[in-house]
Design an enzyme around this catalytic site. Structure first.
Site, PDB file in Angstrom:
ATOM      1  CG  HIS A  91      -1.662  -1.270   1.417  1.00 37.09           C
ATOM      2  ND1 HIS A  91      -1.231  -2.249   2.289  1.00 37.09           N
ATOM      3  CD2 HIS A  91      -2.778  -1.746   0.835  1.00 37.09           C
ATOM      4  CE1 HIS A  91      -2.065  -3.271   2.242  1.00 37.09           C
ATOM      5  NE2 HIS A  91      -3.007  -3.004   1.366  1.00 37.09           N
ATOM      6  CB  CYS A 113       1.633  -1.527  -5.746  1.00 41.63           C
ATOM      7  SG  CYS A 113       1.065  -1.612  -7.461  1.00 41.63           S
ATOM      8  CG  HIS A 141      -6.944   2.559   1.975  1.00 40.59           C
ATOM      9  ND1 HIS A 141      -5.745   2.368   1.328  1.00 40.59           N
ATOM     10  CD2 HIS A 141      -7.647   1.408   1.803  1.00 40.59           C
ATOM     11  CE1 HIS A 141      -5.724   1.161   0.777  1.00 40.59           C
ATOM     12  NE2 HIS A 141      -6.869   0.564   1.061  1.00 40.59           N
ATOM     13  CD  GLU A 143      -3.328   3.561  -3.124  1.00 45.40           C
ATOM     14  OE1 GLU A 143      -3.367   4.331  -4.111  1.00 45.40           O
ATOM     15  OE2 GLU A 143      -3.867   2.428  -3.118  1.00 45.40           O
ATOM     16  CB  SER A 240      -9.729  -5.579   0.386  1.00 46.39           C
ATOM     17  OG  SER A 240      -9.517  -5.435  -1.001  1.00 46.39           O
ATOM     18  CB  SER A 241      -9.898   0.179  -0.991  1.00 41.88           C
ATOM     19  OG  SER A 241     -10.549   1.140  -1.798  1.00 41.88           O
ATOM     20  CG  ASN A 242      -9.085  -4.468  -4.634  1.00 42.52           C
ATOM     21  OD1 ASN A 242      -9.565  -5.503  -5.097  1.00 42.52           O
ATOM     22  ND2 ASN A 242      -8.086  -4.476  -3.756  1.00 42.52           N
ATOM     23  CB  SER A 285      -5.324  -8.515  -1.638  1.00 44.04           C
ATOM     24  OG  SER A 285      -6.559  -8.058  -1.131  1.00 44.04           O
TER      25      SER A 285
END
Length: 330
Positions: A91, A113, A141, A143, A240-242, A285
């Protein structure tokens, strides 16, 4: 995983068409981060310390713990003087974290990433050019914390919603740039950007969209299948945001039942009575073994016929952090 050709013979079970989204599951950044921990363990032995969950998936984290990884939230949890590697999660982290690691003489390995690193660099360049940076993302978050932490306090303004975009008051309306979290809803973000651009026509955009290819591809696959099924399951973690954005995308596309589960054991079967079609996807993930586990659970109750729906091809690869590559380790 259940063989679809065999399930049709279970005449006492109701038929269930399962549409399996592709792409789904691991992205290149997640693969790189997990491989980084495993490679560090192979080279240096246990323990290897990891700051924050390497990726947001409990199954993955527990598997790495079993191999000798120790997860911490802050560097002060790492024993002073350790020679074990300390890995930063996919992140990304604020600039202060590697600086702190260097001050403590830790052997730090950055598994951020590369697409998140791209956002960090964009924000830094905008700041050096005197622009106020608007970051579209979710407060708290990791990230977002990492991206905002690339610049001095107050240099980045976080915008989470369309309403905040309408109310945002910049220091200089003609000297703005925006970046985004990589795992956002494509549609939500487009709406927020449209509002900001209408209000601030001179706002500088990223050279290439910050929402990553994997987030985009998985959301597009969900939007393709969601209107065609009675229910949809996203395999992923609640933090997990995504993965959360995939569930939201399914709801918006008209899917009556759209749920997020980490494991098959979390399925609320009362939600799936009477369905004849189901879509399954996985956050970036979530490992494929958990997708198979969910389909197998449905196969115990239904005569399952699986078909894969391909909406994009992915061949992205990111090399390991330099310290872990074969030539560096030799």
């Amino acid at each position: 995983m259940t063989n679809p050709s065999m399930t049709d013979q279970a005449g006492d079970k109701p038929a269930l068409r399962v549409m399996l989204c592709a792409p789904r599951g691991f992205c290149a950044g997640v693969v790189r981060a997990i491989d980084a921990v495993e490679r560090a363990l192979a080279i240096h032995g246990a323990p290897v310390y990891v700051r924050h969950e390497i990726v947001h998936n409990k199954y993955v984290v527990e598997g790495l713990k079993a191999k000798g990884a120790i997860f911490v939230e802050e560097l002060d949890e790492v024993p002073a003087g350790t020679r074990a590697p300390v890995i930063f999660s996919a992140h990304g982290v604020a600039k202060s974290v590697p600086e702190d690691a260097a001050a403590r003489h830790f052997y730090a390995i950055d598994a951020t990433c590369p697409l998140v690193t791209k956002v960090h660099r964009e924000a830094t360049v905008h700041h050096k050019r005197g622009r106020e940076v608007v970051l579209i993302g979710h407060a708290g978050h990791p990230e977002v914390i990492g991206t905002m932490g690339q610049l001095p306090a107050g240099a980045v303004s976080l915008v989470e919603t369309a309403e905040q975009a309408r109310l945002f008051v910049p220091r200089d309306p003609d000297n703005l740039a925006f970046t985004t979290q990589t795992t956002l809803s494509i549609d939500d973000t487009a709406g927020i950007v449209a509002i900001l651009r209408e209000r601030f026509p001179n706002m500088v955009a990223p050279h290439k969209e910050d929402i990553c290819y994997a987030t985009t591809n998985r959301q597009e696959a969900v939007k393709r299948v969601a209107p065609e099924v009675d229910a949809l399951i996203v395999v992923g973690a609640p933090n997990s945001s995504n993965s959360q954005r995939l569930r939201e995308a399914a709801e918006r596309a008209g899917c009556r039942v759209a749920v997020l589960v980490q494991r098959a054991s979390e399925i609320d079967w009362s939600l799936f009575g009477g369905i004849s079609s189901l879509a399954v996807t996985a956050g970036a993930s979530a490992p494929e073994i958990l997708v198979e586990e969910v389909i197998d659970a449905f196969a115990e109750r239904f005569a399952v016929k699986v078909e894969t729906v391909h909406t994009a091809h992915e061949d992205v690869f990111f090399p390991l952090p330099r310290q872990l590559r074969a030539d560096a380790a030799e």
